[in-house]
Design a protein around this motif. Structure first.
Motif, mmCIF file in Angstrom:
data_model
loop_
_atom_site.group_PDB
_atom_site.id
_atom_site.type_symbol
_atom_site.label_atom_id
_atom_site.label_comp_id
_atom_site.label_asym_id
_atom_site.label_seq_id
_atom_site.Cartn_x
_atom_site.Cartn_y
_atom_site.Cartn_z
ATOM 1 N N SER A 13 0.833 -1.199 0.000
ATOM 2 C CA SER A 13 0.000 0.000 0.000
ATOM 3 C C SER A 13 0.874 1.258 0.000
ATOM 4 O O SER A 13 0.512 2.269 -0.601
ATOM 5 N N ALA A 14 2.054 1.186 0.632
ATOM 6 C CA ALA A 14 2.956 2.347 0.639
ATOM 7 C C ALA A 14 3.470 2.644 -0.773
ATOM 8 O O ALA A 14 3.475 3.796 -1.219
ATOM 9 N N VAL A 15 3.886 1.594 -1.487
ATOM 10 C CA VAL A 15 4.386 1.778 -2.856
ATOM 11 C C VAL A 15 3.285 2.352 -3.751
ATOM 12 O O VAL A 15 3.492 3.313 -4.493
ATOM 13 N N VAL A 16 2.094 1.761 -3.635
ATOM 14 C CA VAL A 16 0.986 2.205 -4.489
ATOM 15 C C VAL A 16 0.597 3.644 -4.172
ATOM 16 O O VAL A 16 0.369 4.453 -5.072
ATOM 17 N N LYS A 17 0.552 3.960 -2.873
ATOM 18 C CA LYS A 17 0.167 5.329 -2.506
ATOM 19 C C LYS A 17 1.197 6.344 -3.008
ATOM 20 O O LYS A 17 0.833 7.460 -3.404
ATOM 21 N N THR A 18 2.489 5.965 -2.969
ATOM 22 C CA THR A 18 3.527 6.863 -3.475
ATOM 23 C C THR A 18 3.351 7.085 -4.980
ATOM 24 O O THR A 18 3.418 8.221 -5.460
ATOM 25 N N LEU A 19 3.098 5.995 -5.700
ATOM 26 C CA LEU A 19 2.872 6.109 -7.144
ATOM 27 C C LEU A 19 1.716 7.069 -7.430
ATOM 28 O O LEU A 19 1.827 7.983 -8.257
ATOM 29 N N VAL A 20 0.613 6.877 -6.705
ATOM 30 C CA VAL A 20 -0.568 7.713 -6.922
ATOM 31 C C VAL A 20 -0.246 9.177 -6.615
ATOM 32 O O VAL A 20 -0.656 10.090 -7.332
#
Lengths: 228, 251
Positions: free
Chosen positions: A51-58
């Motif tokens: 979720s951290a990686v995805v949130k950073t991407l977003v």
């Protein structure tokens, strides 16, 4: 050349450009609608690193201009890594544009989905559970339609925005409708220094977004028989 | 053995012990009222019965069938939990009707998906239930077109459609305007006919007194006092129950 003589030439050229605009719009939607759902599940994942990686991407995608993303995606492979994966022709520019648009819009959609899913009260799921329904029955028979209803208004907004955002692909010389209209300023098919073809493209956007507004409005109305 | 047997149920959320060992049993057709102040663990107990929460310790048996045993450390799978839930029905404080379906479809949805009979049988039973809660004309209405009291009556019919062994109510009138509580309480009272075994969490003391065969007063996750309504309401023994009753009667 008189306006009457110019018009059929311009009309044909703009239609060709509009086809490219339409293709970019449709393929972006087809790619970004499901990808956005996947990204929203990623950002809601209980597995923190994911979720951290995805949130950073977003955050990065939503926090930088789409125009910049188009330039980076199109030029970075060739200029920095000396490996132009896109090729040089119109087809290469189109694939690069579609890639940038899908990533960008999937990130926006993911946030809309997340809101839509989280807005379905927890009690709905629990009501399904105590009635002995399976997880998939609960999702498909209870949660899904409520989620669709929740996301439809913000989704409509984004879809209308996408219609106009396709023009950003002009920055990497994709031959969409703005590019087609602008060509008659510089000179094309014996017409030069004319600005009206560019202004005329506005009509295409207006009609197209008008049709979409009506269709999406009808869809919303169809779901207005219940309140969540 | 009893119809429902609950033994030594314990449940903690993090470091907070919410249930510290609850034991009780019910016979078929009995009505149990669970009373106590907020935070005493009544709702958590109800949610454990319906397997919306998994107890840390203890056992739950229905009709001599051991449904849950906290001493077995292997995690029970989803399918088992689902089967267990079918023994219980739950009526929520906030009704939780499915907004996109009509009253009739709200009631027939689960029996249809669980293949509890032919469409016609399920439909007829649902219509009968709708009639029995006094909403015969509302079968084709959507939940948003109903009052809170009507919605809660539909929720009761929905829970009854699966003929649960034990029907639970979680403060069924707390979300209602005072003038709408009567119609819901009347419906619940009519269900007390020796057939329906019920567990009711409620703040309506008069209702608890009138409808129940057994009352449990909970405080801080334990059963502080248990007995017949006459025992508890006329001759409360524990100091906490006396205080609780005098403050609830004041309202």
């Amino acid at each position: 050349m008189s306006f009457i003589e110019q018009f059929p030439i311009v009309f044909d050229a703009l239609n060709v450009g509009f086809i490219q605009t339409l293709k970019l719009f449709l393929i972006t939607l087809v790619g970004a609608l499901p990808l956005g759902l996947v990204i929203s599940f990623g950002s809601m994942s209980k597995f923190k690193p994911l979720s951290a990686v995805v949130k950073t991407l977003v955050w990065v995608i939503r926090g930088t201009p789409l125009m910049l993303q188009l330039l980076v995606i199109y030029y970075l492979p060739g200029l920095v890594f000396h490996n132009n994966i896109w090729g040089s022709g119109e087809e290469g520019r189109f694939i690069a544009s579609v890639t940038a648009f899908i990533i960008n819009y999937a990130c926006y959609f993911s946030e809309i989905y997340r809101g839509g899913i989280q807005a379905v009260p927890r009690g709905q799921q629990e009501a399904g559970q105590v009635l002995g329904l399976t997880k998939s029955q609960i999702f498909f028979k209870i949660t899904l339609l409520q989620m669709v209803k929740n996301v439809l208004p913000p989704m409509s907004n984004e879809i209308i925005t996408l219609v106009k955002d396709t023009s950003l692909a002009r920055i990497i010389a994709l031959q969409e409708i703005i590019w087609a209209g602008q060509a008659f300023m510089k000179g094309s098919q014996g017409i030069a220094g004319e600005i009206w073809p560019l202004f005329f493209t506005g009509l295409y956007y207006l009609v197209f977004s008008g049709v979409l507004t009506i269709v999406l409005g009808k869809l919303e109305k169809k779901l207005s028989y219940f309140r969540t | 053995m009893s119809w429902l047997e609950v033994k030594n149920i314990q449940k903690s959320f993090g470091k907070t012990e919410v249930l510290k060992g609850i034991d009780f049993s019910l016979e078929k057709g009995e009505v149990l009222a669970l009373i106590g102040s907020s935070g005493s663990g009544k709702t958590t107990l109800l949610r454990c019965l319906n397997f919306l929460e998994t107890p840390d310790k203890g056992t739950i048996s229905v009709k001599d069938e051991l449904l849950f045993d906290g001493s077995v450390k292997t995690k029970i799978n989803d399918e088992q939990i689902r089967q267990n839930r079918l023994h219980f029905g739950l009526v929520f404080q906030n009704f939780n009707l499915f907004p996109q379906y009509t009253v009739l479809k709200n009631i027939t949805l689960a029996p249809t998906l669980l293949k509890k009979g032919t469409d016609e049988e399920i439909n007829n039973k649902a219509l009968e239930l709708i009639k029995s809660v006094g909403l015969a004309e509302k079968a084709d209405s959507y939940p948003c077109e109903l009052s809170g009291g009507q919605q809660q009556r539909v929720a009761i019919a929905r829970a009854l459609a699966l003929s649960p062994d034990v029907l639970c109510f979680d403060e069924p009138t707390s979300a209602l305007d005072p003038e709408l509580t009567g119609e819901v309480l009347r419906v619940i009272k009519e269900l007390k006919n020796g057939e329906n075994t019920m567990v009711i969490v409620t703040h309506e003391m008069n209702f608890a007194k009138n409808v129940s065969d057994k009352v449990i007063f909970m405080a801080d996750g334990v059963i502080e006092e248990m007995g017949t309504p006459t025992d508890l309401f006329e001759n409360p023994k524990s100091q906490r129950l006396k205080e609780f009753l005098s403050s609830s009667l004041k309202d």
